[in-house]
Design a protein around this motif. Structure first.
Motif, PDB file in Angstrom:
ATOM      1  N   ALA A  14       0.835  -1.204   0.000  1.00  0.00           N
ATOM      2  CA  ALA A  14       0.000   0.000   0.000  1.00  0.00           C
ATOM      3  C   ALA A  14       0.869   1.253   0.000  1.00  0.00           C
ATOM      4  O   ALA A  14       0.559   2.245  -0.678  1.00  0.00           O
ATOM      5  N   LEU A  15       1.965   1.209   0.760  1.00  0.00           N
ATOM      6  CA  LEU A  15       2.887   2.347   0.782  1.00  0.00           C
ATOM      7  C   LEU A  15       3.544   2.533  -0.587  1.00  0.00           C
ATOM      8  O   LEU A  15       3.736   3.671  -1.042  1.00  0.00           O
ATOM      9  N   ARG A  16       3.888   1.433  -1.264  1.00  0.00           N
ATOM     10  CA  ARG A  16       4.384   1.534  -2.636  1.00  0.00           C
ATOM     11  C   ARG A  16       3.355   2.235  -3.527  1.00  0.00           C
ATOM     12  O   ARG A  16       3.697   3.079  -4.364  1.00  0.00           O
ATOM     13  N   GLY A  17       2.094   1.844  -3.368  1.00  0.00           N
ATOM     14  CA  GLY A  17       1.034   2.447  -4.171  1.00  0.00           C
ATOM     15  C   GLY A  17       0.926   3.939  -3.947  1.00  0.00           C
ATOM     16  O   GLY A  17       0.791   4.721  -4.895  1.00  0.00           O
ATOM     17  N   ILE A  18       0.993   4.366  -2.687  1.00  0.00           N
ATOM     18  CA  ILE A  18       0.930   5.795  -2.377  1.00  0.00           C
ATOM     19  C   ILE A  18       2.119   6.526  -2.990  1.00  0.00           C
ATOM     20  O   ILE A  18       1.978   7.615  -3.556  1.00  0.00           O
ATOM     21  N   ALA A  19       3.312   5.919  -2.885  1.00  0.00           N
ATOM     22  CA  ALA A  19       4.523   6.557  -3.405  1.00  0.00           C
ATOM     23  C   ALA A  19       4.451   6.743  -4.915  1.00  0.00           C
ATOM     24  O   ALA A  19       4.773   7.813  -5.440  1.00  0.00           O
ATOM     25  N   VAL A  20       4.023   5.712  -5.653  1.00  0.00           N
ATOM     26  CA  VAL A  20       3.986   5.831  -7.112  1.00  0.00           C
ATOM     27  C   VAL A  20       2.876   6.774  -7.555  1.00  0.00           C
ATOM     28  O   VAL A  20       3.031   7.516  -8.539  1.00  0.00           O
ATOM     29  N   LEU A  21       1.760   6.808  -6.840  1.00  0.00           N
ATOM     30  CA  LEU A  21       0.694   7.761  -7.176  1.00  0.00           C
ATOM     31  C   LEU A  21       1.166   9.192  -6.957  1.00  0.00           C
ATOM     32  O   LEU A  21       0.821  10.096  -7.729  1.00  0.00           O
ATOM     33  N   ALA A  22       1.958   9.412  -5.911  1.00  0.00           N
ATOM     34  CA  ALA A  22       2.504  10.752  -5.661  1.00  0.00           C
ATOM     35  C   ALA A  22       3.391  11.199  -6.814  1.00  0.00           C
ATOM     36  O   ALA A  22       3.319  12.351  -7.266  1.00  0.00           O
ATOM     37  N   VAL A  23       4.235  10.287  -7.321  1.00  0.00           N
ATOM     38  CA  VAL A  23       5.120  10.629  -8.439  1.00  0.00           C
ATOM     39  C   VAL A  23       4.300  10.911  -9.696  1.00  0.00           C
ATOM     40  O   VAL A  23       4.582  11.858 -10.444  1.00  0.00           O
ATOM     41  N   LEU A  24       3.275  10.107  -9.956  1.00  0.00           N
ATOM     42  CA  LEU A  24       2.417  10.325 -11.121  1.00  0.00           C
ATOM     43  C   LEU A  24       1.736  11.692 -11.060  1.00  0.00           C
ATOM     44  O   LEU A  24       1.666  12.415 -12.060  1.00  0.00           O
ATOM     45  N   LEU A  25       1.225  12.055  -9.883  1.00  0.00           N
ATOM     46  CA  LEU A  25       0.557  13.351  -9.735  1.00  0.00           C
ATOM     47  C   LEU A  25       1.546  14.501  -9.905  1.00  0.00           C
ATOM     48  O   LEU A  25       1.212  15.545 -10.472  1.00  0.00           O
ATOM     49  N   PHE A  26       2.777  14.301  -9.428  1.00  0.00           N
ATOM     50  CA  PHE A  26       3.810  15.331  -9.592  1.00  0.00           C
ATOM     51  C   PHE A  26       4.090  15.584 -11.067  1.00  0.00           C
ATOM     52  O   PHE A  26       4.166  16.734 -11.511  1.00  0.00           O
ATOM     53  N   HIS A  27       4.228  14.524 -11.846  1.00  0.00           N
ATOM     54  CA  HIS A  27       4.513  14.692 -13.264  1.00  0.00           C
ATOM     55  C   HIS A  27       3.279  15.113 -14.056  1.00  0.00           C
ATOM     56  O   HIS A  27       3.415  15.689 -15.139  1.00  0.00           O
ATOM     57  N   GLY A  36       5.227  15.776  -4.868  1.00  0.00           N
ATOM     58  CA  GLY A  36       4.996  14.399  -5.288  1.00  0.00           C
ATOM     59  C   GLY A  36       6.269  13.641  -5.598  1.00  0.00           C
ATOM     60  O   GLY A  36       6.310  12.415  -5.485  1.00  0.00           O
ATOM     61  N   TYR A  37       7.326  14.371  -5.950  1.00  0.00           N
ATOM     62  CA  TYR A  37       8.607  13.709  -6.258  1.00  0.00           C
ATOM     63  C   TYR A  37       9.169  12.963  -5.059  1.00  0.00           C
ATOM     64  O   TYR A  37      10.038  12.088  -5.204  1.00  0.00           O
ATOM     65  N   LEU A  38       8.694  13.285  -3.848  1.00  0.00           N
ATOM     66  CA  LEU A  38       9.193  12.609  -2.647  1.00  0.00           C
ATOM     67  C   LEU A  38       8.804  11.135  -2.606  1.00  0.00           C
ATOM     68  O   LEU A  38       9.341  10.376  -1.798  1.00  0.00           O
ATOM     69  N   GLY A  39       7.882  10.737  -3.479  1.00  0.00           N
ATOM     70  CA  GLY A  39       7.561   9.316  -3.572  1.00  0.00           C
ATOM     71  C   GLY A  39       8.786   8.487  -3.923  1.00  0.00           C
ATOM     72  O   GLY A  39       8.907   7.338  -3.496  1.00  0.00           O
ATOM     73  N   VAL A  40       9.718   9.066  -4.690  1.00  0.00           N
ATOM     74  CA  VAL A  40      10.953   8.355  -5.037  1.00  0.00           C
ATOM     75  C   VAL A  40      11.795   8.116  -3.789  1.00  0.00           C
ATOM     76  O   VAL A  40      12.380   7.037  -3.618  1.00  0.00           O
ATOM     77  N   ASP A  41      11.867   9.107  -2.898  1.00  0.00           N
ATOM     78  CA  ASP A  41      12.615   8.929  -1.651  1.00  0.00           C
ATOM     79  C   ASP A  41      12.018   7.802  -0.810  1.00  0.00           C
ATOM     80  O   ASP A  41      12.744   7.019  -0.188  1.00  0.00           O
TER      81      ASP A  41
END
Length: 664
Positions: A14-27, A36-41
C-alpha cells in the motif's frame, strides 16, 4: 512492539502504491502536487526494508569468506536482474514508439542517449549529463529512470562491499552487516552537506550544479536505503543488533545525526521528513488500519508500482507535448495518461514483470535463461537506441513531422534540421509563386518556438519559413555604421563568429525585402545573457538599443513585424544580487518580485514595452504570460524549459494565445 513478517506485508505494498501515485501526480501537474517527487525517496526506504534481509541471507550460512557465499551473491544478482530488466526493456521500447510517433522531434535529441545510459545502469549519470535539473525534466520522457539506475547501483555496490569485508573477517555476523549498513547510511547523510559546502566554497563551482549531481548520485540515496534497514531491524524486533561495541561509536553517531539534521534543514528538509514518515509508517503498521477496500486498491497499485513508474512519464510527456491533442483538451489528455499508466503498468506487471520474477525463483534460471533475457531485453534495445541515435545524428528522424505539415521540398535538406540554417526552411503551400506569408528569425530562442509558430500559421493555411542561427541576435551591419557604434562594429567584424552573424542577418534582411512576407516574427535571448554568457562585449543598454533599431529597420520596410520579448530564464549568468543567488541555490522554489531582479529579460522587456513603436510593429511581453503582476514563479515552471533558458514545446504552447492575438 509489533512483530511483522517480511514475506508479504500488505501495508508495504500500500505504501508503494501511495509513493507511485505521488510521483504520477507530480509529473501530471507539478504546480498542484509540488512534493509528489518525494515518492521516489520513499521507494528507497522501501528498497532498504525489502533488500536488507536478502543481503543478510547471502552471508547467513557461513561465517567466513567461501564459495557458498559467492554462489549466493551470484544468485542475488540474477534474481535482481530477472526482477528489473524485462519490464525496463519493454517500457523503453514502448516509450520510443510513443515519442517517435507523437512528439516533436527537436525536443528529443538526447532521448536515445538517456535510454542507452539506463540500459547500461548509469541512467542517473545520463540524466545529469543530458538533462541537468530534474525539476524541468519533462523535456525528456526518460529522466525518471535515474532513480532506477541509482537503486541498481546500490544493489550492486553494497553486497560487493560486504562480500569484500567478509573476506577479512573470520566471523561476519548479521549484527556486523546491519551495523555496517547503518554506518554507510550515516556517512552518506553527512557527506552530501560537506560536498556541497566544500565544492561551492573552495572549488568555486555553481551550487546548482553540485545540487543536481548529488540529487542523482547513489551516495546521497544510501542513507534512505539505510533507513529501510532500520525499519527492517525494528519491525523484526532485532534491537540488540543495533548495539555498538563501545559508547564512543554511539556518541559519534548521535553527534553526526544531530549535526546533519541541522545542516539538512538549511537546505531541503522534505526528503528527510518524508523518509522518516515512511520509517514510522512501516514500523507501526499505520496502513494496516486503512479500510480493507483502500488496502486492496493501494496494494494493487503497489504490486504494479515498478511497471507503472516505468511507463508513466513517456505517456505524460506525450500528453503534455504532442501537438495533435490541442490546448483545449490538454488537461483531459493528461488525466487519461494518468489512468492509462495504471492500466498498462498493471498489464506489464502481470504479463512480463511477475512472470520473469517467478522464473528467477525457479530452478530453470540458469545460464541459458540469463543469456536469453540479456539478448531480448538488453542487447536488442541497445541496438535499437544506438540506431535511433545514429539516425538523429544524420537528421533522418523527423521525416514525419506532423506538426510541420506540407513540407516544401528543399526543407528536407540537412540544414533545416538544425537552428544554424544556411537558407530559409520553407513550409506549407506558397501564397504566391515567389513569396511566403510568415518568417521566423532570430537566435536559438526563435528556434525553440518554431513548433507553436508552425501550428499557428499552418492552421490558417499560410506558408511560413524559419531561418535562425544560434548565438546570433538580429543585428544589421548598416545600423552599426553610425559613429557612436563604429568601435563595436570593428570589434564584431574582426570576430569570425560575430562577423558571420552580421552576414547571416544581412542575408535574412535581403530575403525579407525581396519576398515581402505578410509578417516577420523576431525573438532573441535577453541582452544580459549575451553580455555575460556569449561575451559579445557590448554594454547591455547599447545592445538593447541596437536590437530596437533593427526592429524599426524591419518595420520601415512596410512589413508587419511581431517582436517576442525575452522569456524569463532559470539562470542569469553573473547575478549581483546575493539574496537572490542564495534562493536560486536552494532550488528557486519561492516567488521572486520582479523588482528584485534588476537584470536579464526584465530590463529588456521594460525598455521595449515602453518604446513608441510604429503601428506595424507588435510587441509580445512573455513576462505577462509566465509571471504575475508582481512575481514570477520560476521554480514551479521548470517544466516549460528544455534547459536553463530555452523553452520546450510545452513552454512555447503558453505563448500561443499571445502570438495568435498579435498576428491578427
Amino acid at each position: 512492539m509489533k512483530n511483522f513478517s517480511n514475506d508479504h506485508r500488505v501495508d508495504i505494498q500500500a505504501l508503494r502504491g501511495i509513493a507511485v501515485l505521488a510521483v504520477l501526480l507530480f509529473h501530471a501537474k507539478q504546480s498542484i502536487f509540488p512534493l509528489g517527487y518525494l515518492g521516489v525517496d520513499v521507494f528507497f526506504v522501501i528498497s532498504g526494508f525489502v533488500v536488507t534481509p536478502l543481503i543478510l541471507r547471502i552471508f547467513s550460512q557461513s561465517e567466513i569468506f567461501d564459495r557458498e557465499t559467492l554462489n549466493r551473491l551470484r544468485a542475488f544478482f540474477i534474481r535482481r536482474f530477472f526482477r528489473l530488466a524485462p519490464a525496463l526493456g519493454t517500457s523503453l521500447i514502448l516509450a520510443a514508439l510513443l515519442v517517435i510517433i507523437f512528439s516533436p522531434s527537436w525536443d528529443n535529441r538526447n532521448f536515445p542517449h538517456q535510454a542507452i545510459a539506463t540500459l547500461l545502469l548509469v541512467g542517473n549519470l545520463g540524466a545529469y549529463t543530458f538533462i541537468g535539473d530534474y525539476f524541468h525534466g519533462d523535456s525528456n520522457p526518460l529522466v525518471h529512470t535515474w532513480s532506477l539506475s541509482a537503486e541498481e547501483q546500490i544493489y550492486i555496490l553494497i553486497p560487493l562491499f560486504l562480500f569484500f569485508l567478509s573476506k577479512f573477517s573470520r566471523r561476519f555476523r548479521k549484527s556486523s552487516i546491519i551495523r555496517t549498513l547503518l554506518l554507510i547510511g550515516i556517512i552518506s547523510f553527512i557527506s552530501q552537506f560537506f560536498i556541497q559546502i566544500f565544492f561551492s566554497n573552495y572549488l568555486d563551482l555553481d551550487a546548482r550544479v553540485i545540487k543536481n549531481a548529488l540529487f542523482y548520485s547513489p551516495i546521497s540515496r544510501l542513507w534512505e536505503f539505510s533507513l529501510g534497514t532500520v525499519a527492517y531491524t525494528l519491525s523484526a524486533n532485532r534491537m540488540n543488533e543495533l548495539k555498538f561495541s563501545n559508547k564512543i561509536g554511539s556518541f559519534v553517531i548521535l553527534v553526526g545525526i544531530s549535526a546533519s539534521f541541522i545542516f539538512y534543514l538549511s537546505f531541503d528538509p522534505y526528503p528527510l521528513i518524508s523518509t522518516l514518515a515512511a520509517l514510522g509508517i512501516i514500523h507501526f503498521g499505520v496502513l494496516l488500519h486503512l479500510p480493507r477496500i483502500a488496502q486492496s486498491l493501494l496494494g494493487w497499485v503497489g504490486d504494479s508500482s515498478y511497471s507503472i513508474y516505468l511507463v508513466h512519464l513517456p505517456l505524460m510527456y506525450v500528453a503534455k507535448n504532442s501537438p495533435i491533442f490541442g490546448d483545449a483538451r490538454r488537461q483531459i489528455v493528461i488525466g487519461l495518461a494518468f489512468l492509462v499508466s495504471l492500466i498498462i503498468g498493471s498489464v506489464m506487471f502481470s504479463q512480463i514483470e511477475n512472470r520473469f520474477r517467478i522464473t528467477a525463483t525457479s530452478n530453470t534460471s540458469g545460464k541459458r535463461n540469463v543469456k536469453k533475457i540479456v539478448g531480448i531485453f538488453v542487447l536488442l534495445p541497445l541496438i535499437f537506441f544506438s540506431s535511433l541515435d545514429l539516425a538523429i545524428a544524420h537528421n533522418y528522424w523527423g521525416a514525419f513531422n506532423i506538426q510541420l505539415p506540407n513540407t516544401h521540398s528543399h526543407a528536407q535538406n540537412n540544414f533545416c534540421k538544425s537552428f544554424d540554417a544556411i537558407a530559409p526552411c520553407i513550409y506549407g503551400k506558397r501564397a504566391t509563386a515567389g513569396g511566403i506569408n510568415n518568417i521566423l528569425i532570430g537566435d536559438s530562442h526563435a528556434d525553440s518556438i518554431k513548433t507553436i509558430f508552425g501550428q499557428i500559421t499552418s492552421t490558417r493555411s499560410e506558408s511560413y519559413a524559419v531561418w535562425t542561427k544560434g548565438n546570433c541576435p538580429f543585428i544589421l551591419r548598416e545600423t552599426l555604421e553610425e559613429p557612436k557604434y563604429k568601435e563595436i562594429l570593428d570589434t564584431l567584424s574582426t570576430d569570425s563568429s560575430k562577423g558571420s552573424c552580421l552576414q547571416h542577418n544581412q542575408e535574412i534582411f535581403d530575403y525579407v525585402r525581396s519576398n515581402s512576407p505578410i509578417r516577420v516574427w523576431v525573438t532573441n535571448r535577453n541582452t544580459q545573457g549575451y553580455k555575460t554568457t556569449f561575451s559579445w562585449n557590448i554594454p547591455s543598454n547599447d545592445l538593447r538599443h541596437i536590437i530596437k533599431l533593427n526592429l524599426l529597420e524591419l518595420a520601415g520596410a512596410s512589413l508587419k513585424v511581431i517582436y517576442i520579448g525575452p522569456v524569463p530564464e532559470k539562470a542569469y549568468g553573473d547575478v549581483p544580487n546575493h539574496r537572490l543567488l542564495w534562493q536560486l541555490q536552494r532550488g528557486a522554489t519561492s516567488d521572486f518580485r520582479i523588482w528584485d531582479l534588476p537584470f536579464g529579460p526584465f530590463n529588456d522587456n521594460r525598455i521595449f514595452s515602453k518604446s513608441v513603436f510604429p503601428s506595424n510593429l507588435a510587441y509580445i511581453n512573455p513576462i505577462d504570460v509566465f509571471c504575475g503582476l508582481n512575481s514570477c514563479r520560476l521554480g514551479r515552471d521548470y517544466q516549460f524549459y528544455s534547459d536553463s533558458h530555452h523553452l520546450n514545446s510545452m513552454g512555447s504552447q503558453k505563448l500561443r494565445t499571445a502570438l495568435e492575438a498579435a498576428s491578427n
